[in-house]
Design a protein around this motif. Sequence first.
Motif, PDB file in Angstrom:
ATOM      1  N   VAL A   1       8.330  52.159  54.994  1.00  0.00           N
ATOM      2  CA  VAL A   1       7.945  50.890  55.731  1.00  0.00           C
ATOM      3  C   VAL A   1       7.899  50.828  57.267  1.00  0.00           C
ATOM      4  O   VAL A   1       6.912  50.170  57.794  1.00  0.00           O
ATOM      5  CB  VAL A   1       9.313  49.954  55.306  1.00  0.00           C
ATOM      6  N   ALA A   2       8.746  51.462  57.827  1.00  0.00           N
ATOM      7  CA  ALA A   2       8.710  51.700  59.373  1.00  0.00           C
ATOM      8  C   ALA A   2       7.768  52.666  59.761  1.00  0.00           C
ATOM      9  O   ALA A   2       7.187  52.216  60.904  1.00  0.00           O
ATOM     10  CB  ALA A   2      10.140  52.034  59.630  1.00  0.00           C
ATOM     11  N   VAL A   3       7.464  53.731  59.034  1.00  0.00           N
ATOM     12  CA  VAL A   3       6.386  54.708  59.679  1.00  0.00           C
ATOM     13  C   VAL A   3       5.043  54.750  59.087  1.00  0.00           C
ATOM     14  O   VAL A   3       4.148  54.788  59.900  1.00  0.00           O
ATOM     15  CB  VAL A   3       7.299  55.970  59.840  1.00  0.00           C
ATOM     16  N   GLN A   4       4.985  54.634  57.997  1.00  0.00           N
ATOM     17  CA  GLN A   4       3.958  55.066  57.136  1.00  0.00           C
ATOM     18  C   GLN A   4       3.007  53.774  56.607  1.00  0.00           C
ATOM     19  O   GLN A   4       1.849  54.159  56.387  1.00  0.00           O
ATOM     20  CB  GLN A   4       4.470  55.698  55.925  1.00  0.00           C
ATOM     21  N   LYS A   5       3.530  52.584  56.612  1.00  0.00           N
ATOM     22  CA  LYS A   5       2.686  51.534  56.152  1.00  0.00           C
ATOM     23  C   LYS A   5       1.189  51.384  56.912  1.00  0.00           C
ATOM     24  O   LYS A   5       0.119  51.364  56.252  1.00  0.00           O
ATOM     25  CB  LYS A   5       3.098  50.284  56.247  1.00  0.00           C
ATOM     26  N   ASP A   6       1.108  51.376  58.146  1.00  0.00           N
ATOM     27  CA  ASP A   6      -0.203  51.310  58.695  1.00  0.00           C
ATOM     28  C   ASP A   6      -1.037  52.591  58.716  1.00  0.00           C
ATOM     29  O   ASP A   6      -2.087  52.405  58.593  1.00  0.00           O
ATOM     30  CB  ASP A   6       0.112  50.725  60.300  1.00  0.00           C
ATOM     31  N   LYS A   7      -0.279  53.538  58.814  1.00  0.00           N
ATOM     32  CA  LYS A   7      -0.743  54.992  58.896  1.00  0.00           C
ATOM     33  C   LYS A   7      -1.584  55.010  57.462  1.00  0.00           C
ATOM     34  O   LYS A   7      -2.617  55.554  57.485  1.00  0.00           O
ATOM     35  CB  LYS A   7       0.340  56.136  58.994  1.00  0.00           C
ATOM     36  N   GLN A   8      -1.027  54.786  56.347  1.00  0.00           N
ATOM     37  CA  GLN A   8      -1.365  55.170  55.193  1.00  0.00           C
ATOM     38  C   GLN A   8      -2.587  54.170  54.765  1.00  0.00           C
ATOM     39  O   GLN A   8      -3.550  54.375  54.005  1.00  0.00           O
ATOM     40  CB  GLN A   8      -0.522  55.148  53.983  1.00  0.00           C
ATOM     41  N   ARG A   9      -2.411  52.864  55.087  1.00  0.00           N
ATOM     42  CA  ARG A   9      -3.632  51.942  54.942  1.00  0.00           C
ATOM     43  C   ARG A   9      -4.784  52.404  55.675  1.00  0.00           C
ATOM     44  O   ARG A   9      -6.045  52.247  55.059  1.00  0.00           O
ATOM     45  CB  ARG A   9      -3.092  50.670  55.639  1.00  0.00           C
ATOM     46  N   SER A  10      -4.686  52.972  56.870  1.00  0.00           N
ATOM     47  CA  SER A  10      -5.773  53.660  57.506  1.00  0.00           C
ATOM     48  C   SER A  10      -6.494  54.648  56.787  1.00  0.00           C
ATOM     49  O   SER A  10      -7.666  54.919  57.001  1.00  0.00           O
ATOM     50  CB  SER A  10      -5.355  53.970  59.146  1.00  0.00           C
ATOM     51  N   SER A  11      -5.450  55.402  56.567  1.00  0.00           N
ATOM     52  CA  SER A  11      -5.829  56.612  55.642  1.00  0.00           C
ATOM     53  C   SER A  11      -6.500  56.438  54.389  1.00  0.00           C
ATOM     54  O   SER A  11      -7.873  56.981  54.300  1.00  0.00           O
ATOM     55  CB  SER A  11      -4.892  57.539  55.282  1.00  0.00           C
ATOM     56  N   LEU A  12      -6.270  55.128  53.679  1.00  0.00           N
ATOM     57  CA  LEU A  12      -6.866  54.921  52.418  1.00  0.00           C
ATOM     58  C   LEU A  12      -8.446  54.448  53.093  1.00  0.00           C
ATOM     59  O   LEU A  12      -9.444  54.787  52.525  1.00  0.00           O
ATOM     60  CB  LEU A  12      -6.253  53.885  51.889  1.00  0.00           C
ATOM     61  N   LEU A  13      -8.622  53.653  54.154  1.00  0.00           N
ATOM     62  CA  LEU A  13      -9.687  53.175  54.625  1.00  0.00           C
ATOM     63  C   LEU A  13     -10.758  54.331  55.060  1.00  0.00           C
ATOM     64  O   LEU A  13     -11.988  54.296  54.994  1.00  0.00           O
ATOM     65  CB  LEU A  13      -9.643  52.151  55.738  1.00  0.00           C
ATOM     66  N   ASP A  14      -9.938  55.153  55.847  1.00  0.00           N
ATOM     67  CA  ASP A  14     -10.811  56.421  56.438  1.00  0.00           C
ATOM     68  C   ASP A  14     -11.579  57.173  55.241  1.00  0.00           C
ATOM     69  O   ASP A  14     -12.848  57.579  55.376  1.00  0.00           O
ATOM     70  CB  ASP A  14     -10.014  57.267  57.314  1.00  0.00           C
ATOM     71  N   TRP A  15     -10.800  57.334  54.034  1.00  0.00           N
ATOM     72  CA  TRP A  15     -11.366  57.968  53.082  1.00  0.00           C
ATOM     73  C   TRP A  15     -12.700  57.367  52.535  1.00  0.00           C
ATOM     74  O   TRP A  15     -13.535  57.876  52.329  1.00  0.00           O
ATOM     75  CB  TRP A  15     -10.359  57.977  51.967  1.00  0.00           C
ATOM     76  N   GLU A  16     -12.216  56.089  52.509  1.00  0.00           N
ATOM     77  CA  GLU A  16     -13.475  55.103  51.813  1.00  0.00           C
ATOM     78  C   GLU A  16     -14.712  55.339  52.519  1.00  0.00           C
ATOM     79  O   GLU A  16     -15.744  55.382  52.310  1.00  0.00           O
ATOM     80  CB  GLU A  16     -12.991  53.659  51.538  1.00  0.00           C
ATOM     81  N   ASN A  17     -14.169  54.999  53.975  1.00  0.00           N
ATOM     82  CA  ASN A  17     -15.423  54.914  55.103  1.00  0.00           C
ATOM     83  C   ASN A  17     -16.212  56.292  55.043  1.00  0.00           C
ATOM     84  O   ASN A  17     -17.460  56.150  55.114  1.00  0.00           O
ATOM     85  CB  ASN A  17     -14.880  54.546  56.367  1.00  0.00           C
ATOM     86  N   GLU A  18     -15.653  57.284  54.996  1.00  0.00           N
ATOM     87  CA  GLU A  18     -16.269  58.607  54.893  1.00  0.00           C
ATOM     88  C   GLU A  18     -17.091  58.964  53.881  1.00  0.00           C
ATOM     89  O   GLU A  18     -18.108  59.462  53.776  1.00  0.00           O
ATOM     90  CB  GLU A  18     -15.193  59.746  54.781  1.00  0.00           C
TER      91      GLU A  18
END
Length: 463
Positions: free
Chosen positions: A178-195
Amino acid sequence: MNNECMAMLAEQWKHICQNYSSDDLLHAFQFIQEHSLVLVEEFYKKMLVEKESAEFFSDDIIQQRLRDTLNQWLLESFSVGINKSYSDAVEKQRMVGHVHARVGIPSWLIMRGVREIERKMFELLNNSDTKSALTTCSYIIQIMGFATEIMCRSYEAKTVANQEVKHSYRLFSAMQDVAVQKDKQRSSLLDWENELMFKVFTGNVGFKHPMLSKSEFGLWFIHKASYAFSGSDQVKLIIDRIYEVDKLNEIVTQCYEKEQILELIQSIRDLNREIQHLVDQLFQVSEYIESGNDSLTQLLNRRYLNTIVSREITYSRQNRTPLSLLAIDADFFKSINDKFGHAAGDLALKFIAEALQKYSQGSDYAFRVGGEEFLLLLVATDLERAVNIAESIRKYVEHGMITSAQGQQFKFTVSIGCALYDGHPDYQKFLDTADTALYAAKNTGRNRVYIAKTDPQASLSNS
């Protein structure tokens, strides 16, 4: 088991042996000594056909190690009545029980193996002309049963403790994410899709795109979040959606019809939105969790080390995926504290933690296990990638410059032991292998990466 319990069990073992003459004890030991290899072979011959035991006994190297261990266990257990080392014998059974719990071998499987040994022993004694066969049989059965009882006591105690730690870790892991990964992993999922969309709409033909399950987001969810939130309905749904996306992704990379590609891309986007919504639901956690972080570096501490390594080993064995471990230690760390002060030493430790976080993924686990010692568990990682990460960390530290609060500047280096998981179910073997490689790195000059191998010829990776 406490000392009082251990002493009681030692006294019980002694009492069993006192019911037999010294000749009876000697004869039983000689019988075991003569037939131990046959008994061990019978154990594995029968156990290897058991479906439930295949997970633990299928690897050739492990079979050989366990054969030797079982043979030694038989000889040691039946020498106790002669050398009268009852306390040592009880301690030995306690440790064996701990190992079984650590590996995860069910206690019923051990008792199943003991039953096979006893059956073969009956057969051998029945074919002998020895008048004392009945006495020998009585003694052997009692010792086998009692030794197994001690192992089961130890097994259950260790298993209960492990389950408590695992439950605590699941909650801690959830809060940490919750503290560390939430925003990072949301961005990671979006980056995968955008790529993926970029590759599609730039007109590439026959392009490749990584599976979502192997992306930063996928590895993080499968190896961390799914365990942290195990038992939640959303976990299975998310994993199912990830693999649905993988199938669509594969079709997209092989499709040449523009209209069909657009439909597939929209389906992937819809699935990803559903995944994100389900992940957001999982993150709605507000329970207090006892910290599993190191207060200085904010890396994991030892609290959940065994739980995490054990779980990842199980995943690696079941899914036949590689797993690597780096053991890292600051070189001549005491001299930093002595020359520049402990505050400067803390800066050096934070710098190592920074290096670990820089070169690891969200699915990996970074620990500060004590003092200047660190571990980095690299999931879904083969030896080549592990060595590259180790070298990147080593160079990052070597070329860094630390500035103390007093303005003093200094550099330092780290030594790294690198181990690839070899299939042994006991996580302690994996930790020991990496630790041994670390000591080899230090003993061969420091500021280097030493690669542990299963054979005696370990190799160096040195720049």
